[in-house]
Design an enzyme around this catalytic site. Structure first.
Site, PDB file in Angstrom:
ATOM      1  N   LYS A 185       0.812  -1.224   0.100  1.00 37.49           N
ATOM      2  CA  LYS A 185      -0.099  -0.151   0.041  1.00 37.49           C
ATOM      3  C   LYS A 185       0.830   1.305  -0.290  1.00 37.49           C
ATOM      4  O   LYS A 185       0.802   2.117  -0.855  1.00 37.49           O
ATOM      5  CB  LYS A 185      -0.873  -0.199   1.181  1.00 37.49           C
ATOM      6  CG  LYS A 185      -1.709   1.172   1.183  1.00 37.49           C
ATOM      7  CD  LYS A 185      -2.900   1.248   2.144  1.00 37.49           C
ATOM      8  CE  LYS A 185      -3.521   2.631   2.276  1.00 37.49           C
ATOM      9  NZ  LYS A 185      -4.716   2.643   3.373  1.00 37.49           N
ATOM     10  N   GLU A 191      10.520  -4.894   4.278  1.00 37.50           N
ATOM     11  CA  GLU A 191      10.643  -6.351   3.791  1.00 37.50           C
ATOM     12  C   GLU A 191      10.457  -6.684   2.452  1.00 37.50           C
ATOM     13  O   GLU A 191      11.087  -7.311   1.747  1.00 37.50           O
ATOM     14  CB  GLU A 191       9.567  -7.162   4.894  1.00 37.50           C
ATOM     15  CG  GLU A 191      10.069  -7.347   6.353  1.00 37.50           C
ATOM     16  CD  GLU A 191       9.349  -6.103   7.216  1.00 37.50           C
ATOM     17  OE1 GLU A 191       8.961  -5.259   6.496  1.00 37.50           O
ATOM     18  OE2 GLU A 191       9.005  -6.320   8.156  1.00 37.50           O
ATOM     19  N   GLY A 244      -4.927  -1.689   4.644  1.00 34.18           N
ATOM     20  CA  GLY A 244      -4.084  -2.824   4.163  1.00 34.18           C
ATOM     21  C   GLY A 244      -4.965  -4.179   4.731  1.00 34.18           C
ATOM     22  O   GLY A 244      -4.824  -5.226   3.897  1.00 34.18           O
ATOM     23  N   ARG A 245      -5.281  -4.312   5.506  1.00 30.15           N
ATOM     24  CA  ARG A 245      -5.755  -5.707   6.114  1.00 30.15           C
ATOM     25  C   ARG A 245      -7.142  -6.071   5.525  1.00 30.15           C
ATOM     26  O   ARG A 245      -7.920  -6.891   5.706  1.00 30.15           O
ATOM     27  CB  ARG A 245      -5.879  -6.044   7.553  1.00 30.15           C
ATOM     28  CG  ARG A 245      -6.802  -4.567   8.404  1.00 30.15           C
ATOM     29  CD  ARG A 245      -6.399  -4.710   9.869  1.00 30.15           C
ATOM     30  NE  ARG A 245      -6.852  -3.521  10.642  1.00 30.15           N
ATOM     31  CZ  ARG A 245      -5.954  -2.548  10.573  1.00 30.15           C
ATOM     32  NH1 ARG A 245      -4.921  -2.592  10.203  1.00 30.15           N
ATOM     33  NH2 ARG A 245      -6.427  -1.628  11.252  1.00 30.15           N
ATOM     34  N   GLU A 330      -5.235  -6.738  14.507  1.00 30.48           N
ATOM     35  CA  GLU A 330      -4.553  -5.317  14.174  1.00 30.48           C
ATOM     36  C   GLU A 330      -5.826  -4.196  14.182  1.00 30.48           C
ATOM     37  O   GLU A 330      -5.631  -3.023  14.264  1.00 30.48           O
ATOM     38  CB  GLU A 330      -4.011  -5.328  12.855  1.00 30.48           C
ATOM     39  CG  GLU A 330      -3.035  -4.224  12.485  1.00 30.48           C
ATOM     40  CD  GLU A 330      -2.089  -4.277  11.136  1.00 30.48           C
ATOM     41  OE1 GLU A 330      -0.885  -4.227  11.516  1.00 30.48           O
ATOM     42  OE2 GLU A 330      -2.763  -4.431  10.052  1.00 30.48           O
ATOM     43  N   HIS A 361      -5.898 -33.346  18.188  1.00 30.77           N
ATOM     44  CA  HIS A 361      -4.786 -34.240  18.915  1.00 30.77           C
ATOM     45  C   HIS A 361      -3.477 -33.150  19.420  1.00 30.77           C
ATOM     46  O   HIS A 361      -2.402 -33.580  19.403  1.00 30.77           O
ATOM     47  CB  HIS A 361      -4.176 -35.030  17.732  1.00 30.77           C
ATOM     48  CG  HIS A 361      -5.111 -36.039  17.126  1.00 30.77           C
ATOM     49  ND1 HIS A 361      -5.547 -37.016  17.805  1.00 30.77           N
ATOM     50  CD2 HIS A 361      -6.038 -35.847  16.183  1.00 30.77           C
ATOM     51  CE1 HIS A 361      -6.571 -37.557  16.979  1.00 30.77           C
ATOM     52  NE2 HIS A 361      -6.887 -36.794  16.179  1.00 30.77           N
ATOM     53  N   LYS A 471       9.096  -1.020  14.270  1.00 32.42           N
ATOM     54  CA  LYS A 471       9.842  -0.579  13.138  1.00 32.42           C
ATOM     55  C   LYS A 471      10.956   0.525  13.368  1.00 32.42           C
ATOM     56  O   LYS A 471      12.016   0.425  12.755  1.00 32.42           O
ATOM     57  CB  LYS A 471       8.894  -0.156  11.827  1.00 32.42           C
ATOM     58  CG  LYS A 471       7.935  -0.818  11.572  1.00 32.42           C
ATOM     59  CD  LYS A 471       7.134  -0.291  10.359  1.00 32.42           C
ATOM     60  CE  LYS A 471       5.714  -1.156  10.015  1.00 32.42           C
ATOM     61  NZ  LYS A 471       4.769  -0.515   9.226  1.00 32.42           N
TER      62      LYS A 471
HETATM   63  O1  F6P Z   1       3.255  -2.832   9.659  1.00 31.37           O
HETATM   64  C1  F6P Z   1       1.638  -3.114   9.585  1.00 31.37           C
HETATM   65  C2  F6P Z   1       1.236  -3.088   8.076  1.00 31.37           C
HETATM   66  O2  F6P Z   1       1.312  -1.452   8.021  1.00 31.37           O
HETATM   67  C3  F6P Z   1      -0.042  -3.403   7.925  1.00 31.37           C
HETATM   68  O3  F6P Z   1      -1.100  -2.731   8.307  1.00 31.37           O
HETATM   69  C4  F6P Z   1      -0.085  -3.571   6.468  1.00 31.37           C
HETATM   70  O4  F6P Z   1      -1.148  -4.480   6.190  1.00 31.37           O
HETATM   71  C5  F6P Z   1       1.364  -4.364   6.330  1.00 31.37           C
HETATM   72  O5  F6P Z   1       2.191  -3.557   7.219  1.00 31.37           O
HETATM   73  C6  F6P Z   1       2.067  -3.992   4.859  1.00 31.37           C
HETATM   74  O6  F6P Z   1       2.094  -2.516   4.787  1.00 31.37           O
HETATM   75  P1  F6P Z   1       2.285  -2.322   3.050  1.00 31.37           P
HETATM   76  O7  F6P Z   1       1.105  -2.803   2.238  1.00 31.37           O
HETATM   77  O8  F6P Z   1       2.370  -0.743   3.003  1.00 31.37           O
HETATM   78  O9  F6P Z   1       3.594  -2.530   2.571  1.00 31.37           O
END
Ligand code: F6P
Length: 499
Positions: A185, A191, A244-245, A330, A361, A471
């Site tokens: 987003k 990452e 995002g979610r 979240e 189990h 972060k």
């Molecule tokens: O660190 C949390 C977050 O901002 C989430 O809310 C989001 O889905 C994810 O990281 C990834 O963010 P982005 O889509 O901006 O890479």
């Protein structure tokens, strides 16, 4: 305002599940609801007409109708970030300009699916989808749930910065046949961008002349993607107002639409829209996401349950507990109200779970005999996803149903080690078939349930400031600027990287 309502909810007589069934011979039909090919059984929860009535009064008190209206008409419901939350507009339910915008962006996404499919950008048979959190969990879960195994494209979703996640994919994939999809987003997530850079390096090493020519970006920050080097024609934007979610309905669903076909993605949206309409139009006592939230609040506030467990009795839905964990924790893992005051109630339960029958189990011991009361959610699908002897699927479903029955009934024994207290609640969600439309409706159900929980708690489910500090600290720890963190953390750093 709400404290009186909570007080009257707490003072309602507490009845056992068994006596609720004894008192009402129609309990199953009264607390069983069907929508969009999904049957929701709330009868094994402690909800009864009185509790539903009291929670409905609380919902009115909290202005749930107005809040739903505000959500669906694109008002600024995410007040801490000054934005609307318009995931429903992606499904056609929202303010006309937002719906129109979402449809135009979907059209663009569909065109790019067709262009890739035509081979105009290269002869791709493999897709690496990079993203994390909401930019990965949805696509990965959907793909696992809906793939048939005979698709044209192999899809790998990689999220972790740990090279152990990406390396095996690079070893297996053919760089020349790989489309790289970068989903972010913000297009600033460490990452995702590190993984993307490594994929580009790998493509170059493998002799791809123009690696950036094999990149598609899915983002609400197209300018960032351009800066990063992605060609504008291969950027699929989505609205800043889609969180995002909540984003798998937007262009974040591109890899799934490409891998499984755009029609599958369109069916997903259509199924979600059915649930949106049900949520928007049904009175509280017949509204499935609202009733689920009433049960959630009953267990969180009145029975002090700190967790809720979700077990998918279907391998295809194996990633759903992870997806729900992000969606609920979240969204509702907050300690302040919309007005910034300290929250006097328990916020989101810790959502955990796994796959049945495996979990039986492993962790079910605690559910049956532990000291924690854990409301359980069972998910199962009537139509099997395999063609083996039907005994497999029958056994799966019978186990699922039996667990709910056992948790509720318990079994008395004079030997305390062998005693099952019972009266342990569960919800069972039974899909007729696992297909895009029913899955879409199911996910929309969870989104609305999460929203109603937030309204009852008077919190903002659409921000996530809690993830920022870690972060910032990671950046600080990595910076070689002489600033030091606490002694324990510095020692760990020294052991890993040397003095
Ligand atoms: O660190 C949390 C977050 O901002 C989430 O809310 C989001 O889905 C994810 O990281 C990834 O963010 P982005 O889509 O901006 O890479």
């Amino acid at each position: 305002m709400t404290s009186d309502q909570w007080q009257s909810l707490r003072s309602l007589p507490q009845t056992t599940l068994t006596s609720l069934f004894e008192a009402d011979s129609k309990r199953v039909s009264g607390f069983g609801w069907e929508q969009a090919g999904i049957y929701f059984d709330f009868s094994k929860t402690h909800l009864d007409d009185k509790t539903v009535g009291a929670f409905s009064a609380l919902a009115d008190d909290m202005g749930l109708s107005q809040r739903v209206q505000a959500l669906l008409s694109g008002e600024t419901v995410n007040i801490s970030e000054g934005r609307a939350a318009e995931h429903c507009a992606e499904r056609g339910i929202g303010s006309p300009p937002s719906v129109e915008n979402a449809q135009a962006l979907h059209q663009r996404m569909k065109s790019l699916v067709e262009i890739v499919d035509s081979g105009a950008l290269g002869e791709f048979t493999q897709i690496i989808h990079l993203g994390i959190g909401g930019s990965a969990l949805g696509p990965k879960m959907l793909h696992q749930a809906l793939k048939l195994g005979d698709e044209k494209y192999e899809l790998a979703v990689v999220s972790n910065i740990d090279g152990v996640a990406l390396e095996p994919v690079l070893e297996r994939f053919d760089a020349g046949k790989t489309l790289l999809v970068i989903a972010s987003k913000t297009f600033t997530t460490a990452e995702t961008l590190m993984n993307a850079q490594s994929v580009l390096d790998w493509m170059r090493e493998q002799g791809v002349a123009d690696p950036l020519g094999q990149v598609v970006a899915l983002t609400a920050s197209p300018e960032q993607a351009v800066k990063w080097g992605v060609d504008e024609t291969r950027i699929l934007p989505f609205s800043e107002t889609v969180g995002g979610r909540y984003s798998l309905w937007s262009s974040i669903g591109f890899s799934v639409a490409l891998a499984l076909g755009y029609d599958v993605f369109a069916d997903l949206l259509a199924g979600a829209a059915l649930m949106d309409q049900h949520f928007r139009d049904s009175p509280w006592d017949q509204n499935i996401p609202v009733l689920a939230a009433f049960a959630d609040q009953y267990y969180a506030q009145i029975r002090d349950c700190e967790t809720r467990a979700v077990f998918a009795y279907d391998e295809r839905l194996g990633l759903l507990p992870d997806y729900l964990q992000q969606l609920e924790m979240e969204s509702n893992g907050k300690a302040v109200t919309l007005d910034g005051e300290a929250l006097a109630l328990h916020s989101s339960p810790i959502v955990w779970g796994g796959v049945g029958t495996d979990a039986q189990h492993a962790v079910f011991q605690l559910l049956h005999q532990g000291t924690h009361l854990v409301p359980v959610e069972f998910l199962a699908v009537v139509e099997p996803g395999d063609s083996l002897d039907p005994a497999h699927h029958n056994g799966l479903l019978l186990n699922c149903f039996a667990q709910g029955a056992a948790l509720m009934a318990g079994k008395k024994s004079d030997d305390s080690h062998r005693n099952y207290p019972g009266d342990r609640p569960s919800v069972t969600i039974l899909l007729e078939e696992l297909e895009a439309s029913s899955l879409g409706a199911l996910l929309a159900f969870y989104e609305h349930r999460t929203f109603v929980n937030a309204v009852l708690l008077n919190i903002n489910p659409f921000d996530q400031f809690g993830v920022e500090l870690g972060k910032q600290m990671a950046n600080k720890l990595g910076a070689d600027d002489g600033n030091r963190l606490d002694a324990s953390t510095e020692e760990l750093k020294k052991r890993a990287f040397g003095a």
